[in-house]
Design a protein around this motif. Structure first.
Motif, short mmCIF file in Angstrom:
data_model
loop_
_atom_site.label_atom_id
_atom_site.label_comp_id
_atom_site.label_asym_id
_atom_site.label_seq_id
_atom_site.Cartn_x
_atom_site.Cartn_y
_atom_site.Cartn_z
N GLU A 1 0.82 -1.21 0.00
CA GLU A 1 0.00 0.00 0.00
C GLU A 1 0.86 1.26 0.00
O GLU A 1 0.52 2.26 0.63
CB GLU A 1 -0.94 0.00 1.21
N GLU A 2 2.00 1.23 -0.74
CA GLU A 2 2.89 2.38 -0.74
C GLU A 2 2.22 3.63 -1.32
O GLU A 2 2.60 4.76 -0.97
CB GLU A 2 4.17 2.08 -1.51
N LYS A 3 1.23 3.47 -2.16
CA LYS A 3 0.53 4.61 -2.74
C LYS A 3 -0.45 5.23 -1.76
O LYS A 3 -0.52 6.47 -1.63
CB LYS A 3 -0.21 4.19 -4.02
N TYR A 4 -1.20 4.39 -1.07
CA TYR A 4 -2.31 4.90 -0.26
C TYR A 4 -1.95 5.16 1.21
O TYR A 4 -2.53 6.06 1.83
CB TYR A 4 -3.49 3.92 -0.33
N LEU A 5 -1.04 4.40 1.78
CA LEU A 5 -0.75 4.56 3.21
C LEU A 5 -0.26 5.96 3.57
O LEU A 5 -0.74 6.54 4.56
CB LEU A 5 0.26 3.50 3.66
N PRO A 6 0.67 6.58 2.82
CA PRO A 6 1.09 7.94 3.18
C PRO A 6 -0.07 8.94 3.13
O PRO A 6 -0.16 9.83 3.98
CB PRO A 6 2.14 8.28 2.12
N LEU A 7 -0.95 8.78 2.16
CA LEU A 7 -2.11 9.68 2.05
C LEU A 7 -3.03 9.52 3.25
O LEU A 7 -3.55 10.50 3.79
CB LEU A 7 -2.87 9.39 0.76
N LEU A 8 -3.23 8.28 3.68
CA LEU A 8 -4.10 8.03 4.83
C LEU A 8 -3.51 8.60 6.11
O LEU A 8 -4.22 9.25 6.89
CB LEU A 8 -4.35 6.53 4.98
N LEU A 9 -2.24 8.37 6.34
CA LEU A 9 -1.60 8.88 7.56
C LEU A 9 -1.66 10.41 7.61
O LEU A 9 -1.95 11.00 8.67
CB LEU A 9 -0.16 8.39 7.65
N LYS A 10 -1.39 11.04 6.49
CA LYS A 10 -1.48 12.51 6.42
C LYS A 10 -2.91 12.97 6.68
O LYS A 10 -3.14 13.96 7.40
CB LYS A 10 -1.01 12.99 5.04
N HIS A 11 -3.87 12.25 6.12
CA HIS A 11 -5.28 12.59 6.30
C HIS A 11 -5.70 12.46 7.76
O HIS A 11 -6.41 13.33 8.30
CB HIS A 11 -6.14 11.68 5.42
#
Length: 228
Positions: A11-21
């Motif tokens: 999930e390298e694409k989505y995990l950073p976005l989720l953590l930031k969110h």
């Protein structure tokens, strides 16, 4: 306070976005964020290790197994299971605590997709309804740790449909509510397989389960079509 549990696999694409969110929209009621990796081969592990707010766990692959692993290590009495590609609404942690304090021990949010299509918009509207036929894992799941342990957690024999299976048991106990705020989830499978092929697959899985298909039969049917 609540423990967020995120099962991941590549999930390298989505995990950073989720953590930031999560950092942006939470209201300070998060005890911990537990990321449970099921054997990622991309940069997911590195991303999780470099996020100071994340407690990283390694598990056998399988969302049910990964989520149970996270629940066992959670320090909070409230668990929040969240997919890596689903973004909860503003003040989601405060909204969950409010429901818990009202006596609602389990539930989810309404859900919208990140892709505009009339059918997906219609499907999203059904998630307003507090009925088992309108539920799915992408809507996320909050539950008290006591209730989670009481019902035995996720059934690890399910490699797909594990969210629906546990939610069915919660509805049988009359323990489920829907918070009337929108969570946004990725329509990545719809984008890859097409709207109608994906919807047909979900309907087939639903009816196979209704007519008594085993967890392994559901898995074989799902992955045969997803990977064809």
């Amino acid at each position: 306070m609540l423990s967020i549990i995120i099962p991941v696999f590549n999930e390298e694409k989505y995990l950073p976005l989720l953590l930031k969110h999560i950092r942006k929209v939470s209201s300070g009621n998060i005890a911990e964020i537990i990321v449970v990796d099921g054997g990622s081969t991309d940069n997911t592990l590195l991303i999780a290790k470099n996020a100071p707010e994340v407690k990283l766990l390694i598990s056998e692959k399988g969302r049910a197994i990964q989520m149970n692993t996270g629940a066992k290590k959670a320090s909070s009495e409230i668990l929040y299971f969240l997919h890596a590609d689903s973004l909860p609404p503003k003040d989601f942690d405060g909204l969950i605590l409010k429901e818990i304090n009202k006596g609602n021990k389990a539930g989810c949010f309404m859900m919208k997709f990140d892709k505009k299509h009339w059918w997906l918009n219609l499907v999203s509207q059904f998630t307003r309804v507090n009925h088992i036929s309108c539920r799915g894992g992408d809507q996320s799941l909050f539950i008290t740790k006591q209730l989670f342990e009481e019902i035995g957690g996720f059934d690890e024999s399910y490699r797909v449909y594990e969210d629906n299976e546990i939610i069915k048991r919660l509805y049988q106990k009359n323990q489920f509510t829907v918070i009337k705020k929108w969570l946004i989830t990725s329509a990545r499978l719809y984008k890859r397989m097409g709207i109608w092929n994906t919807q047909l697959l979900f309907l087939q899985i639903y009816w196979k389960r209704r007519f008594g298909a085993s967890a392994e039969e559901l898995y074989m049917h799902y992955y045969k079509r997803v990977n064809s």
